[in-house]
Design a protein around this motif. Sequence first.
Motif, PDB file in Angstrom:
ATOM      1  N   ASP A 125       0.806  -1.229   0.000  1.00 57.33           N
ATOM      2  CA  ASP A 125       0.000   0.000   0.000  1.00 57.33           C
ATOM      3  C   ASP A 125       0.834   1.272   0.000  1.00 57.33           C
ATOM      4  O   ASP A 125       0.500   2.231  -0.690  1.00 57.33           O
ATOM      5  N   ASP A 165       0.480   3.933  -3.035  1.00 59.11           N
ATOM      6  CA  ASP A 165       0.040   5.319  -2.852  1.00 59.11           C
ATOM      7  C   ASP A 165       1.038   6.310  -3.454  1.00 59.11           C
ATOM      8  O   ASP A 165       0.658   7.230  -4.173  1.00 59.11           O
ATOM      9  N   SER A 206       1.123   5.946  -7.312  1.00 55.62           N
ATOM     10  CA  SER A 206      -0.097   6.477  -7.911  1.00 55.62           C
ATOM     11  C   SER A 206      -0.070   8.007  -7.968  1.00 55.62           C
ATOM     12  O   SER A 206      -0.428   8.601  -8.985  1.00 55.62           O
ATOM     13  N   ARG A 207       0.378   8.648  -6.892  1.00 56.07           N
ATOM     14  CA  ARG A 207       0.482  10.115  -6.881  1.00 56.07           C
ATOM     15  C   ARG A 207       1.458  10.609  -7.954  1.00 56.07           C
ATOM     16  O   ARG A 207       1.150  11.521  -8.716  1.00 56.07           O
TER      17      ARG A 207
END
Length: 144
Positions: free
Chosen positions: A75, A79, A82-83
């Motif tokens: 995770d 995260d 993805s950003r």
Amino acid sequence: MPHHGLREIERNPYTAIYHDPTQQLVALKRSSRHYPSIDVLEQNFERIEQALGFVSKQRSVLLVDARDAPLRNDDTFDDAFSRGHARLTQGFKRSAVILKSAIGVLQVGRLSKGYVRPVSTFTRPEDALLHLGVQLDLKQLAGW
């Protein structure tokens, strides 16, 4: 006189970046090297954005060849990736990501769900090139 053809504009241990002003193409080739930390991942996205500062994204297409990228599924990484990936792809006319497997396609699809413009994923390079409307010999993105 404009530069014709693909030329390398940035290279680091994780990514090589190429630009073809004639086709208004930006191509990124991801290496097989693992990011040792989230900081290094974020720094790499910053370096990519700086290298592309001169590119008019609205007029350009983006090709990401991520077939050699190591699969990773946690995770914290998801995260941060993805950003960075959302910032990178935002603003391009079209983008395409080439992945080695259906698992990679599913992961990028999951990570890019909230993007303003969806990322198109392909396992066949010729389909990605067709989607972007460019012609390219992918051997030009070699050299790892």
